[in-house]
Design an enzyme around this catalytic site. Structure first.
Site, PDB file in Angstrom:
ATOM      1  N   ASP A 148     -24.739 -90.923 -78.541  1.00 31.61           N
ATOM      2  CA  ASP A 148     -25.737 -91.020 -79.602  1.00 31.61           C
ATOM      3  C   ASP A 148     -26.809 -92.079 -79.336  1.00 31.61           C
ATOM      4  OD1 ASP A 148     -26.471 -90.457 -82.620  1.00 31.61           O
ATOM      5  OD2 ASP A 148     -26.387 -92.622 -82.386  1.00 31.61           O
ATOM      6  N   GLY A 176     -27.972 -88.972 -84.219  1.00 32.45           N
ATOM      7  CA  GLY A 176     -28.150 -87.882 -83.260  1.00 32.45           C
ATOM      8  C   GLY A 176     -26.944 -86.959 -83.231  1.00 32.45           C
ATOM      9  N   ASP A 177     -25.758 -87.558 -83.231  1.00 32.07           N
ATOM     10  CA  ASP A 177     -24.529 -86.761 -83.284  1.00 32.07           C
ATOM     11  C   ASP A 177     -24.454 -85.956 -84.579  1.00 32.07           C
ATOM     12  OD1 ASP A 177     -23.171 -87.301 -80.867  1.00 32.07           O
ATOM     13  OD2 ASP A 177     -22.539 -89.245 -81.610  1.00 32.07           O
ATOM     14  N   MET A 178     -24.761 -86.614 -85.684  1.00 35.30           N
ATOM     15  CA  MET A 178     -24.656 -85.939 -86.978  1.00 35.30           C
ATOM     16  C   MET A 178     -25.636 -84.774 -87.077  1.00 35.30           C
ATOM     17  SD  MET A 178     -22.271 -87.671 -88.442  1.00 35.30           S
ATOM     18  CE  MET A 178     -22.374 -87.268 -90.173  1.00 35.30           C
ATOM     19  N   GLY A 181     -24.470 -81.936 -84.970  1.00 38.75           N
ATOM     20  CA  GLY A 181     -23.394 -81.239 -85.659  1.00 38.75           C
ATOM     21  C   GLY A 181     -23.914 -80.331 -86.757  1.00 38.75           C
TER      22      GLY A 181
END
Length: 390
Positions: A148, A176-178, A181
């Site tokens: 991230d 960024g990860d969220m 997802g």
């Protein structure tokens, strides 16, 4: 179980091969909507986020990472070595009886494991495959690993965040990860809908890079259309004024002025002269932002945040506190929206978790399961596969 507790994705089986956060976030969102999510983890260690801490909670013999707990509710855990014959057999059977497969390995890993997209669709032509990467699956940097914070820097987000252009700053959560997802879940749902027409699944791809660039919003067009490179400007909006954080006596509040009618009310409350040519319109206020902030804060520093929030609320001006997380989770409004849920964990007992952001008028899927212990469902999932195999 009554119809309104099953969720709109009841009957959908998700095979979750992902770890860390982006892929697990997608799978959790699908689980929140009622899908059955079977998380396949490496024996002995599992998802690496199980070891990300402190903090860890629970008894010494069953410590749990709060990081893992954040993105794995509504899942079952089975363990398998995907490089072993037994692991290959287990995954093959899961794919055969599944609807969605989620993975966030580096590009090429699934191929080396013997589960290329082509092979997966040979096993199950209806399978929707979600593949999340750091920087994309092709292009000159397609094979790069991505976490991230690396992506936040590479995708320009850190250059837009922080007190000034010389202090690039990451967002306080792995955004960024969220976002990847969330985009993954959006793509999966679109592919499942298309499958109703075509009878076939397809490969859905997203990345941390794509997900951050995809939310550049006005900062993106500011560059692509106007040729201006946005830079960090602290806690005030770069294109609207007054819009940001203002100091008061004993604290601070945030005020957002989106139009001239709102500006007139804020000026009246704070005693700023609307006839001043520096503040005649939004463009002029942006050009003289520093002077405007100074004038507004001169007034606000005379009273407490609560005093000003009461006046601004009465005038219909968007304004609010800057809360800490303990204040957020104890806030009655947060709890009224289902944003805190209770689950029963096998070693932690009853715990509270942040809840899903989507609700349905009929109550929707409101029975949530705790994040699983490593391998907790080894027997039950294998028994289910045996039944499905006939």
């Amino acid at each position: 179980m009554s119809e309104n507790t099953r969720g709109p994705l009841d009957g959908i089986v998700v095979v979750d091969l992902s770890r860390a956060l982006a892929g697990p976030q997608t799978a959790m969102m699908l689980g929140d909507m009622g899908a059955r999510v079977i998380k396949v983890e490496a024996p002995g260690r599992g998802d690496e986020s199980r070891g990300w801490g402190p903090p860890f909670v629970g008894p010494d013999t069953a410590r749990e990472s709060t990081y893992f707990l954040s993105c794995n509710r509504n899942k079952e855990s089975v363990t398998a070595d995907l490089k072993s014959p037994e692991g290959v057999d287990l995954l093959t059977r899961l794919v055969r009886h599944g609807d969605v497969l989620v993975e966030n390995f580096r590009p090429g890993v699934m191929d080396r494991l013997g589960f290329s997209a082509e092979r997966l669709h040979e096993i199950n032509p209806r399978l929707v495959i979600l593949s999340i990467s750091g920087f994309g699956h092709d292009g000159p940097q397609g094979g790069r690993p991505g976490y991230d914070q690396i992506a936040q820097g590479e995708a320009g987000l850190m250059s837009l965040t922080g007190p000034d252009p010389d202090s690039p700053t990451k967002v306080g959560v792995p955004i960024g990860d969220m976002l990847a997802g969330m985009n993954g879940a959006y793509g999966v749902l679109s592919a499942l809908y298309e499958r109703e027409r075509t009878g076939r699944g397809k490969v859905v791809r997203t990345s941390l890079l794509a997900s951050i660039v995809g939310v550049h919003a006005f900062q993106g067009t500011r560059y692509t259309v106007a040729g201006e490179v946005g830079r960090a400007a602290g806690n005030h909006h770069v294109a609207i004024a007054p819009y940001g954080l203002f100091r008061c006596d004993g604290g601070a509040i945030q005020v957002a002025v989106a139009n001239e009618a709102q500006w007139a009310k804020v000026a009246e409350i704070t005693g700023v002269d609307t006839a001043d040519p520096r503040y005649a319109g939004n463009a002029q206020r942006v050009a003289h932002r520093d002077e405007l902030i100074e004038e507004i804060e001169k007034a606000l520093l005379q009273q407490s945040p609560a005093h000003w929030l009461e006046l601004l609320d009465a005038a219909g001006i968007p304004a609010g506190e800057v809360r800490t997380l303990d204040q957020v989770y104890s806030c009655p409004q947060t709890r009224s929206q289902g944003l805190v849920i209770e689950v029963d964990h096998p070693s932690l007992g009853t715990i509270e978790l942040p809840g899903p952001a989507v609700r349905f008028d009929d109550g929707g899927h409101h029975r949530h399961a705790a994040p699983p212990r490593l391998g907790e469902h080894n027997e039950s999932v294998r028994a289910w596969l045996h039944e499905q195999d006939g």
